[in-house]
Design a protein around this motif. Sequence first.
Motif, PDB file in Angstrom:
ATOM      1  N   ASP A 120       0.868  -1.165   0.000  1.00 44.68           N
ATOM      2  CA  ASP A 120       0.000   0.000   0.000  1.00 44.68           C
ATOM      3  C   ASP A 120       0.915   1.229   0.000  1.00 44.68           C
ATOM      4  O   ASP A 120       1.588   1.508   0.983  1.00 44.68           O
ATOM      5  CB  ASP A 120      -0.862  -0.088   1.277  1.00 44.68           C
ATOM      6  N   GLY A 123      -0.815   6.609  -1.994  1.00 44.51           N
ATOM      7  CA  GLY A 123      -1.772   7.225  -1.080  1.00 44.51           C
ATOM      8  C   GLY A 123      -2.174   8.636  -1.464  1.00 44.51           C
ATOM      9  O   GLY A 123      -2.518   9.457  -0.616  1.00 44.51           O
ATOM     10  N   ASN A 125      -4.291  11.814  -2.633  1.00 42.55           N
ATOM     11  CA  ASN A 125      -5.664  12.211  -2.381  1.00 42.55           C
ATOM     12  C   ASN A 125      -6.256  12.795  -3.640  1.00 42.55           C
ATOM     13  O   ASN A 125      -5.698  13.728  -4.222  1.00 42.55           O
ATOM     14  CB  ASN A 125      -5.704  13.207  -1.227  1.00 42.55           C
ATOM     15  N   HIS A 134       3.884  13.118  -0.545  1.00 39.51           N
ATOM     16  CA  HIS A 134       3.512  11.874  -1.217  1.00 39.51           C
ATOM     17  C   HIS A 134       4.676  11.255  -1.974  1.00 39.51           C
ATOM     18  O   HIS A 134       4.605  10.115  -2.409  1.00 39.51           O
ATOM     19  CB  HIS A 134       2.355  12.127  -2.184  1.00 39.51           C
ATOM     20  N   HIS A 160      -4.147   2.983  -3.163  1.00 45.79           N
ATOM     21  CA  HIS A 160      -5.039   3.364  -2.061  1.00 45.79           C
ATOM     22  C   HIS A 160      -5.311   4.874  -2.024  1.00 45.79           C
ATOM     23  O   HIS A 160      -4.922   5.597  -1.104  1.00 45.79           O
ATOM     24  CB  HIS A 160      -4.477   2.903  -0.711  1.00 45.79           C
ATOM     25  N   TYR A 325     -11.537   7.089   8.787  1.00 42.55           N
ATOM     26  CA  TYR A 325     -10.308   6.607   8.122  1.00 42.55           C
ATOM     27  C   TYR A 325     -10.037   5.153   8.576  1.00 42.55           C
ATOM     28  O   TYR A 325      -9.750   4.284   7.756  1.00 42.55           O
ATOM     29  CB  TYR A 325      -9.174   7.560   8.530  1.00 42.55           C
ATOM     30  N   ASP A 329      -9.794   1.682   6.381  1.00 43.20           N
ATOM     31  CA  ASP A 329      -8.605   0.831   6.320  1.00 43.20           C
ATOM     32  C   ASP A 329      -8.938  -0.610   6.721  1.00 43.20           C
ATOM     33  O   ASP A 329      -8.397  -1.550   6.138  1.00 43.20           O
ATOM     34  CB  ASP A 329      -7.487   1.408   7.209  1.00 43.20           C
ATOM     35  N   TYR A 347       2.474  -1.414   4.526  1.00 46.82           N
ATOM     36  CA  TYR A 347       1.967  -0.048   4.374  1.00 46.82           C
ATOM     37  C   TYR A 347       3.139   0.926   4.387  1.00 46.82           C
ATOM     38  O   TYR A 347       3.873   0.982   5.367  1.00 46.82           O
ATOM     39  CB  TYR A 347       1.021   0.309   5.519  1.00 46.82           C
ATOM     40  N   VAL A 349       3.768   4.444   4.707  1.00 47.48           N
ATOM     41  CA  VAL A 349       3.028   5.646   5.110  1.00 47.48           C
ATOM     42  C   VAL A 349       3.901   6.476   6.061  1.00 47.48           C
ATOM     43  O   VAL A 349       4.774   5.935   6.746  1.00 47.48           O
ATOM     44  CB  VAL A 349       1.699   5.251   5.800  1.00 47.48           C
ATOM     45  N   GLN A 353       1.838   8.255  11.342  1.00 48.35           N
ATOM     46  CA  GLN A 353       0.613   7.455  11.429  1.00 48.35           C
ATOM     47  C   GLN A 353       0.865   6.108  12.113  1.00 48.35           C
ATOM     48  O   GLN A 353       0.031   5.199  12.047  1.00 48.35           O
ATOM     49  CB  GLN A 353       0.011   7.252  10.039  1.00 48.35           C
ATOM     50  N   PHE A 357      -1.786   2.970  12.850  1.00 45.75           N
ATOM     51  CA  PHE A 357      -1.697   1.637  12.254  1.00 45.75           C
ATOM     52  C   PHE A 357      -1.568   0.540  13.309  1.00 45.75           C
ATOM     53  O   PHE A 357      -2.038  -0.571  13.089  1.00 45.75           O
ATOM     54  CB  PHE A 357      -0.588   1.576  11.202  1.00 45.75           C
TER      55      PHE A 357
END
Length: 595
Positions: A120, A123, A125, A134, A160, A325, A329, A347, A349, A353, A357
């Motif tokens: 993943d 991400g 938006n 990003h 995602h 959110y 997920d 993931y 990310v 976060q 997670f």
Amino acid sequence: MKKILELITEEVTRAFTACGYDAKYAKATRSNRPDLCEYQCNGAMAAAKEYRKAPFVIAEEVAAKLAGSPVFSMAESVKPGFLNLKIDEACLAGYLADMQADAGRYGCEKTHNPRTIMIDYGGANVAKPLHVGHLRSAIIGESVRRIGCFMGHRMIGDVHLGDWGLQMGLIITELKCREPELVYFDENYEGEYPEDAPFTISALEEIYPTASRKSKEDEAYREAAMQATFELQQGRRGYRALLAHILDVSVADLKRNYENLNVSFDLWKGESDAQPYIPAMVQKMKDDGFAYLSDGALVVDVKEETDTKEIPPCMILKSDGASLYNTTDLATIVWRMEDYHPDEIIYVVDKRQELYFTQVFRCARKTGLVPAETELKFLGFGTMNGKDGRPFKTREGGVMRLEQLVSQINREMHKKITENRKMKENLDISAEEALKTAEMVALSAIKYGDLSNQAGKDYIFDIDRFTSFEGNTGPYILYTIVRIRSILTKYYAQAGEEGQAVIQAAHSASEKDLMIQIAEFNSVMETAFEETAPHKVCSYIYDLANAFNSFYHETKILTEENEETRKSYIRLLELSKAVLEVCIDVLGFAAPERM
Ligand code: ARG
């Protein structure tokens, strides 16, 4: 193919056991004193305790057994009990010849136990411009995916998309202000909606920031946007149709952006794709007694006894029944398991976060969304900072858009390449080629600059340093590859002697260093995969490029008089180039023909 260290350890093991010592003491490593030896074994130090002997005595016995070994040109015991080793030149050359014969893999076997791994990353938006935040997810995720593929695993990349939040309601609200007569806003409309979107990507790029600004200034506007988001999520037809348009327009633009970065995905799923899975998932969590109401919200406890810090419950539904959110997920895990049965989900990310997670993973496990054998891994990355040590900004202090950043580096690289070209009077490079080359080199600067840091760490995006042709940079690696290519091109053009010559034993210390470095390839790839650590590939090729350049500066290659030696050099160059190319390919960039 065996790893070179395995081969060495096996030989040392034979000596240890022949002397009556346990094999577990025979482990060899690369030397941390390259001035003294190439490999070393410190096992005698540990064995001393078990056998109640002085470590040096043990080291001496083992060294004596290794005398005459075909694997070592030197095996020396040194006080207090180290074993210093140098590899036999012919043995090393043989190892490289085997690598060369193994075209495409160069001694790195595919796994015998392929796993299905979903990853993943990206991400992005929808409808919001990609910003530098990003960039890391895309670059690291792409490399992790490529490393996994090279190792023979089934890697499935999923972008995602963030396509289910307030930004959708904001866009709908702004559109409604501007064009209230659009059929999408007519609640009594029952016909088909137009095929074409009522906006272009550039309009969309202006609509979102305008709406976002208005919502901060105007309470009623903000409420309208929240209401629109709610109605969209409840399935209002006209809004769903608008969502589809926003997705179409935005995804086309995102694809173009990611393509420019040489980043690709197998799946273009978004948060919205998880929504249909939510009701049944929530119901099951309730039925199984995991989810309960707390202050009106539906939550699942995820704290564990061994926690040293407080892990709050995972919220499944807000008190108004809206999903979050988290919910998305979790429901995404549901379809990923149903459709792909992954052995692992990674993931990539922002590391901020991480706690989030932890909650999601624990909740997924506890409620049985994933079986015990499926691994869930969080690969959190640090912040990309500017030279001032603060999150990367435009010169004006705004959020830097990805496209701006990329074109800035492209310009910088183009300038350097044209200067370089003038210097070397390589004036036959066309303007078009110079542009293309600049783009390729710029991409290496960005990606290598990012990937050469351990993902979890913050790093400073220093344009001057990253675009330099010297030092630990992408352009330096490409420069090395281009240098090798150009020697080979010259050789093939003049030689005509396409003999089957193999790599001979090293003729010099710098050549041997290069050979030792090349021989690490399979081990590095395996570690980079196991530790999800592209930075290990970077530091490997940096060392390899340095070793190559030292060899190059000390050696007359094309003018070497002995034909067999000359051919052997060429084979070594071909292998160096091949290994470097595989490595930059898994990092997600490529080398131009010339620079
Ligand atoms: N769209 C999110 C963001 O911009 C990143 C998504 C990360 N992946 C996930 N499965 N939550 O922050």
